[in-house]
Scaffold this motif. Structure first.
Motif, PDB file in Angstrom:
ATOM      1  N   HIS A 130      40.097  30.935  33.998  1.00  0.00           N
ATOM      2  CA  HIS A 130      40.566  32.325  34.040  1.00  0.00           C
ATOM      3  C   HIS A 130      39.423  33.323  34.245  1.00  0.00           C
ATOM      4  O   HIS A 130      39.494  34.197  35.113  1.00  0.00           O
ATOM      5  N   HIS A 131      38.368  33.207  33.454  1.00  0.00           N
ATOM      6  CA  HIS A 131      37.254  34.140  33.577  1.00  0.00           C
ATOM      7  C   HIS A 131      36.466  33.924  34.862  1.00  0.00           C
ATOM      8  O   HIS A 131      35.905  34.876  35.424  1.00  0.00           O
ATOM      9  N   LEU A 132      36.416  32.698  35.356  1.00  0.00           N
ATOM     10  CA  LEU A 132      35.767  32.459  36.639  1.00  0.00           C
ATOM     11  C   LEU A 132      36.540  33.156  37.760  1.00  0.00           C
ATOM     12  O   LEU A 132      35.934  33.680  38.698  1.00  0.00           O
ATOM     13  N   CYS A 133      37.866  33.191  37.655  1.00  0.00           N
ATOM     14  CA  CYS A 133      38.677  33.930  38.638  1.00  0.00           C
ATOM     15  C   CYS A 133      38.347  35.416  38.591  1.00  0.00           C
ATOM     16  O   CYS A 133      38.210  36.075  39.636  1.00  0.00           O
ATOM     17  N   HIS A 134      38.225  35.968  37.376  1.00  0.00           N
ATOM     18  CA  HIS A 134      37.816  37.380  37.245  1.00  0.00           C
ATOM     19  C   HIS A 134      36.481  37.617  37.951  1.00  0.00           C
ATOM     20  O   HIS A 134      36.320  38.574  38.724  1.00  0.00           O
ATOM     21  N   ALA A 135      35.514  36.752  37.661  1.00  0.00           N
ATOM     22  CA  ALA A 135      34.168  36.932  38.207  1.00  0.00           C
ATOM     23  C   ALA A 135      34.150  36.793  39.724  1.00  0.00           C
ATOM     24  O   ALA A 135      33.490  37.563  40.422  1.00  0.00           O
ATOM     25  N   ALA A 136      34.873  35.805  40.260  1.00  0.00           N
ATOM     26  CA  ALA A 136      34.889  35.584  41.703  1.00  0.00           C
ATOM     27  C   ALA A 136      35.510  36.759  42.445  1.00  0.00           C
ATOM     28  O   ALA A 136      35.002  37.194  43.487  1.00  0.00           O
ATOM     29  N   ALA A 137      36.611  37.288  41.924  1.00  0.00           N
ATOM     30  CA  ALA A 137      37.265  38.431  42.567  1.00  0.00           C
ATOM     31  C   ALA A 137      36.350  39.650  42.584  1.00  0.00           C
ATOM     32  O   ALA A 137      36.242  40.363  43.587  1.00  0.00           O
ATOM     33  N   ALA A 138      35.676  39.907  41.458  1.00  0.00           N
ATOM     34  CA  ALA A 138      34.786  41.066  41.375  1.00  0.00           C
ATOM     35  C   ALA A 138      33.563  40.892  42.261  1.00  0.00           C
ATOM     36  O   ALA A 138      33.133  41.839  42.940  1.00  0.00           O
ATOM     37  N   SER A 145      24.150  40.743  46.269  1.00  0.00           N
ATOM     38  CA  SER A 145      23.866  39.309  46.428  1.00  0.00           C
ATOM     39  C   SER A 145      23.492  38.688  45.094  1.00  0.00           C
ATOM     40  O   SER A 145      23.822  37.534  44.821  1.00  0.00           O
ATOM     41  N   ASP A 146      22.796  39.474  44.258  1.00  0.00           N
ATOM     42  CA  ASP A 146      22.383  39.017  42.941  1.00  0.00           C
ATOM     43  C   ASP A 146      22.876  40.021  41.899  1.00  0.00           C
ATOM     44  O   ASP A 146      22.745  41.242  42.109  1.00  0.00           O
ATOM     45  N   ALA A 147      23.407  39.527  40.806  1.00  0.00           N
ATOM     46  CA  ALA A 147      23.906  40.433  39.768  1.00  0.00           C
ATOM     47  C   ALA A 147      24.181  39.668  38.488  1.00  0.00           C
ATOM     48  O   ALA A 147      24.356  38.440  38.486  1.00  0.00           O
ATOM     49  N   LEU A 148      24.201  40.412  37.395  1.00  0.00           N
ATOM     50  CA  LEU A 148      24.719  39.940  36.127  1.00  0.00           C
ATOM     51  C   LEU A 148      26.201  40.289  36.110  1.00  0.00           C
ATOM     52  O   LEU A 148      26.567  41.436  36.375  1.00  0.00           O
ATOM     53  N   CYS A 149      27.063  39.325  35.834  1.00  0.00           N
ATOM     54  CA  CYS A 149      28.506  39.563  35.820  1.00  0.00           C
ATOM     55  C   CYS A 149      29.045  39.301  34.422  1.00  0.00           C
ATOM     56  O   CYS A 149      28.910  38.195  33.894  1.00  0.00           O
ATOM     57  N   SER A 162      32.894  36.312  28.869  1.00  0.00           N
ATOM     58  CA  SER A 162      32.120  35.325  29.616  1.00  0.00           C
ATOM     59  C   SER A 162      31.023  36.045  30.381  1.00  0.00           C
ATOM     60  O   SER A 162      31.220  37.176  30.842  1.00  0.00           O
ATOM     61  N   VAL A 163      29.884  35.385  30.514  1.00  0.00           N
ATOM     62  CA  VAL A 163      28.751  35.969  31.241  1.00  0.00           C
ATOM     63  C   VAL A 163      28.332  34.996  32.341  1.00  0.00           C
ATOM     64  O   VAL A 163      28.156  33.788  32.087  1.00  0.00           O
ATOM     65  N   PHE A 164      28.202  35.527  33.551  1.00  0.00           N
ATOM     66  CA  PHE A 164      27.802  34.737  34.708  1.00  0.00           C
ATOM     67  C   PHE A 164      26.559  35.355  35.342  1.00  0.00           C
ATOM     68  O   PHE A 164      26.395  36.585  35.339  1.00  0.00           O
ATOM     69  N   ASP A 165      25.718  34.515  35.886  1.00  0.00           N
ATOM     70  CA  ASP A 165      24.623  34.965  36.740  1.00  0.00           C
ATOM     71  C   ASP A 165      25.033  34.704  38.178  1.00  0.00           C
ATOM     72  O   ASP A 165      25.520  33.609  38.506  1.00  0.00           O
ATOM     73  N   ILE A 296      27.919  43.672  37.300  1.00  0.00           N
ATOM     74  CA  ILE A 296      29.338  43.626  37.647  1.00  0.00           C
ATOM     75  C   ILE A 296      30.106  43.505  36.341  1.00  0.00           C
ATOM     76  O   ILE A 296      29.883  42.569  35.563  1.00  0.00           O
ATOM     77  N   LEU A 297      30.994  44.436  36.077  1.00  0.00           N
ATOM     78  CA  LEU A 297      31.823  44.402  34.871  1.00  0.00           C
ATOM     79  C   LEU A 297      33.265  44.234  35.292  1.00  0.00           C
ATOM     80  O   LEU A 297      33.767  44.988  36.134  1.00  0.00           O
ATOM     81  N   THR A 298      33.949  43.243  34.715  1.00  0.00           N
ATOM     82  CA  THR A 298      35.338  43.009  35.090  1.00  0.00           C
ATOM     83  C   THR A 298      36.112  42.467  33.898  1.00  0.00           C
ATOM     84  O   THR A 298      35.581  42.353  32.792  1.00  0.00           O
TER      85      THR A 298
END
Length: 562
Positions: A130-138, A145-149, A162-165, A296-298
């Motif tokens: 679920h959170h990976l879907c949020h991150a991918a859409a955002a 190209s590079d961001a903290l999500c 969830s936190v993604f690089d 990126i905040l989502t």
């Protein structure tokens, strides 16, 4: 044969569908509530038969030759987990209800392909975190190209954060929270304590009401203590602490029948507590990523535009990005993109154009019917003179609806399904709330301004194409646009450019040259309690049953006789 990727938001609330082509571009995305005109579309299928059929037709899908891959926005059914649903803040019955809706949506994802004759058996569905879907859409909609999500919502597969690089547009999860601590749940509870209903999406009302109140320091401290933050991870406090805070809040709460302003201080305190806890999460994330320039905040919490507008200054990010649909409807896009990546063996996410105009386009037949059957309405062809004609009418005090191009994806109208007005008259806010929207008198409206002019009107201005950031008006400008200045001197900014929406950019520019004020009032084309209009017929119905003066359908203006 062309392959298409169908993403479905399967949370059981805010269902949506999205279509991604083989090249990795989102060609269609829309919430089910728009198509069915049912607010939040609780429990309804994200691949509703007529909605999916219309979307495929609009995109040029060839049912005889093309392949359709289906993906959902959860990896499993939440109700299958051995987790006890508690009465923490929200009733356990609400939790059980939500679980049942998610189970139905998740289990039945893709079944519509049977009805449409696109599959001879229940299709295999790719299921994504679920959170990976949020991150991918955002990430897709962002320019980075590079961001903290950072994802913050009500709940994910495990916790609510969830936190993604993202490096070279490849997402890698850094960590996720595991406990039942949730800022989304917290804000839903505050919404109820203020006398509103989170199930109707009335968190907006709390954000607007907060501007009329003053945070009560002791109450902010108590509310903040409900959530414990450990290196960015959230946990609710123990039952004793929860009971103590709930008792304090009860002294400030209102029922739906009480005067709204009775809850203004509670709303302000809840907003301040939300900001304090969210700050702790973001500070922990930033500390783990020294020098991170882009955030990126989502997730659903990213709809809190009042908080979003303060992030860059408080946390030192060069750029902060919030997508047009950060809540669960946006996960349809994430699921479709992840399906394409898995199917084709890609690691990096494609970069989109940033456009939020991804929804339904009015059929030519509906437009022709409206033009030839205007009845009591006066129809005027605006081809080649749209901006001056509309700007002139707005300057005269006319209130006009706009129905042009593809609908916006996300909860906010961004000029293609909007009601526009002149922000200069002090009574314009009251006219709109009373005569058209039918909503509470305190509710604010948004300003549209060109990117190039934003800094002249707002302090610490930043690009805000999706109305995601509330910023403070410059004091010298407030008296010029009273209809879009909120009680605390802020405005939920929408910036526009010739690249993002040429028609709207031209209109705002023309209105500015005509009046000396390059700001246009924008609000969603709907009435209170209903989704934004979906069809030409919806738009005409709102015109004929409200105080609006006219509507723009593509390049034709329909006005009431005077």
């Amino acid at each position: 044969m062309t392959t298409w990727y169908l993403g479905l938001s399967t949370s059981g609330h805010d269902p949506a569908l999205a279509l991604v082509n083989a090249e990795g571009q989102v060609v269609f995305a829309e919430a089910t509530e728009r198509f069915l005109q049912d607010k939040r579309a609780w429990g309804l299928a994200p691949d509703h038969v007529s909605h999916l059929s219309a979307a495929l037709n609009q995109c040029g899908f060839d049912s005889a030759a093309d392949r359709l891959v289906v993906a959902s926005s959860w990896t499993f059914i939440k109700g299958d987990l051995p987790v006890q649903v508690s009465n923490t803040l929200l009733p356990a019955t609400d939790g059980l209800w939500l679980r049942s809706l998610q189970a139905t949506a998740q289990s039945n994802a893709g079944a519509t392909l049977l009805r449409l004759g696109l599959s001879a058996e229940m299709p295999e569905v790719m299921r994504f975190d679920h959170h990976l879907c949020h991150a991918a859409a955002a990430a897709y909609q962002s320019p980075f190209s590079d961001a903290l999500c950072v994802v913050m919502d009500g709940e994910g597969e495990a916790g609510s954060v969830s936190v993604f690089d993202m490096k070279a547009r490849v997402l890698k999860r850094r960590w996720r929270s595991w406990g039942p601590g949730s800022l989304g749940t917290f804000y839903a509870w505050i919404t109820g304590a203020c006398g509103f209903d989170w199930r109707l999406g009335e968190e907006w009302k709390v954000m607007g009401l907060a501007a009329f109140g003053q945070p009560i320091p002791e109450l902010v401290d108590s509310l903040s203590s409900l959530l414990l933050v450990d290196r960015g991870r959230l946990q609710f406090g123990d039952e004793t602490r929860l009971a103590e805070v709930q008792a304090k809040v009860a002294r400030h709460a209102r029922t739906p029948s009480d005067p709204i302003m009775q809850a203004a201080d509670l709303a302000a305190s809840g907003q301040a507590a939300f900001a304090r806890v969210a700050d702790q999460v973001l500070a922990a994330c930033a500390a783990e990523t020294p020098g991170a320039a882009n955030l990126i905040l989502t997730g659903g919490c990213a709809l809190n535009s009042s908080y979003n507008g303060t992030i860059a200054e408080r946390h030192g990010f060069d750029s902060v990005f919030v997508p047009s649909a950060p809540a669960d409807d946006g996960n349809a896009v994430g699921a479709a993109l992840l399906a394409r990546a898995k199917d084709q063996g890609h690691d990096a996410l494609p970069m989109g154009t940033g456009s939020a105009y991804l929804g339904t386009r009015a059929p030519d037949t509906s437009l022709a019917k409206a033009r030839h059957g205007a009845g009591p309405l006066i129809a005027t062809d605006l081809t080649g003179q749209s901006a001056p004609s509309i700007a002139g009418r707005l300057a005269q005090g006319k209130i006009l609806g706009v129905f042009r191009g593809q609908a916006e994806f996300g909860p906010r109208a961004l000029g293609n399904r909007s009601i526009l007005a002149d922000p200069r008259p002090a009574n314009m806010k009251d006219r709109l709330n009373r005569d058209i929207k039918g909503r509470e008198a305190y509710r604010p409206f948004a300003p549209i301004i060109q990117n190039a002019n934003a800094d002249e009107w707002f302090e610490n201005a930043q690009p805000s194409p999706y109305m995601s950031f509330t910023k403070r008006w410059r004091p010298s400008r407030r008296d010029q646009v009273p209809a879009v200045v909120h009680e605390d001197g802020t405005g939920r900014l929408q910036t526009v450019s010739a690249d993002s929406n040429p028609w709207l950019d031209d209109l705002v520019d023309t209105f500015g040259r005509l009046t000396g004020v390059p700001v246009v009032l924008n609000t969603s084309f709907n009435i209170m309690g209903k989704p934004i209009v979906h069809s030409v017929e919806d738009a005409i119905a709102v015109l004929m049953t409200s105080g609006m003066d006219g509507i723009v359908l593509e390049d034709t203006l329909f006005e009431k006789e005077t």
